[in-house]
Design a protein around this motif. Structure first.
Motif, PDB file in Angstrom:
ATOM      1  N   MET A  74       0.839  -1.201   0.000  1.00  0.00           N
ATOM      2  CA  MET A  74       0.000   0.000   0.000  1.00  0.00           C
ATOM      3  C   MET A  74       0.873   1.250   0.000  1.00  0.00           C
ATOM      4  O   MET A  74       1.784   1.373   0.821  1.00  0.00           O
ATOM      5  CB  MET A  74      -0.904   0.017   1.244  1.00  0.00           C
ATOM      6  N   SER A  94      -1.060   7.156  -0.896  1.00  0.00           N
ATOM      7  CA  SER A  94      -2.357   7.541  -1.437  1.00  0.00           C
ATOM      8  C   SER A  94      -3.420   6.485  -1.123  1.00  0.00           C
ATOM      9  O   SER A  94      -4.586   6.817  -0.871  1.00  0.00           O
ATOM     10  CB  SER A  94      -2.259   7.758  -2.954  1.00  0.00           C
ATOM     11  N   TYR A  95      -3.012   5.232  -1.116  1.00  0.00           N
ATOM     12  CA  TYR A  95      -3.952   4.154  -0.804  1.00  0.00           C
ATOM     13  C   TYR A  95      -4.361   4.232   0.668  1.00  0.00           C
ATOM     14  O   TYR A  95      -5.546   4.110   1.003  1.00  0.00           O
ATOM     15  CB  TYR A  95      -3.309   2.803  -1.107  1.00  0.00           C
TER      16      TYR A  95
END
Length: 224
Positions: A15, A18-19
């Motif tokens: 991840m 932004s995730y």
């Protein structure tokens, strides 16, 4: 708000920021992550596919975001040395200090389950599985039902199981009773002392705590 169950360390490592930001904005409050052990030998034995550095990296990665990483650990694996257990305890303490939002589920004890790779190995070490499905009800991570954990080591793991539950503030979140919340807050420094200094003698707190736990299981009104 919502929580993700059963997240792997490797999936969190994939991840990007932004995730993780998207998860926060969508209402995700917690990631439940299986870490299991600090011992590289144990992690390899259970085919976890991660290293202790990976676990620390995940904790550090989540730290800037308003997400609670909730780590799960297990001790008492077949062939696990006491030094391996001590390494796991040190990692738990390191995670909690590294990230104020980090939580650790009460450290569980290994339980052999049918169909898992170590089930047959456990039987060779003397584990006798229940004959009836109903009898499996007492076989869980908060119970010690394996023959190679006994005596002084069993008392130590029982103390680890109990004290580790109080290292963070999860009791505040999962218990409704103000009295139990206060008791957990008062006991927290003692829990830290036990695990930090590898001190498991005279486990009066464990005995008393388990008595209260059984009472709570019988009388749910205690939680109101």
């Amino acid at each position: 708000s919502w929580t993700i169950q059963g997240v792997t360390v490797r999936s969190v490592l994939r991840m990007d920021n932004s995730y993780l930001k998207m998860l926060v904005e969508s209402g995700c409050e917690q990631l439940n992550i299986g870490a299991e052990s600090r011992s590289p030998r144990i992690l390899k034995m259970i085919n976890k596919g991660i290293t202790p550095k990976n676990i620390l990296a995940v904790n550090q990665k989540i730290k800037p975001f308003a997400i609670y990483p909730w780590f799960y650990f297990v001790v008492g694996f077949p062939g696990e040395a006491e030094s391996d257990i001590n390494k796991t305890i040190k990692l738990v303490i390191q995670l909690l200090r590294q990230n104020p939002r980090a939580k650790v589920s009460g450290i569980g004890c290994y339980t052999p389950y049918p169909g898992t790779p170590m089930y047959q190995d456990s039987q060779k070490l003397g584990f006798k599985p229940p004959r009836r499905l109903f009898d499996w009800r007492t076989y869980a991570v908060d119970q010690i039902n394996i023959p190679w954990i006994k005596g002084k080591l069993k008392r130590k793991i029982e103390a680890i199981q109990f004290a580790s539950f109080f290292l963070d503030e999860k009791a505040r979140d999962v218990v409704a009773s103000p009295i139990i919340k206060l008791a957990a807050w008062v006991y927290r420094p003692f829990a830290w002392f036990r695990l930090k200094h590898n001190c498991y003698q005279i486990p009066v707190d464990v005995w008393l705590g388990n008595k209260i736990k059984k009472k709570l299981a019988r009388d749910r009104n205690w939680l109101k």
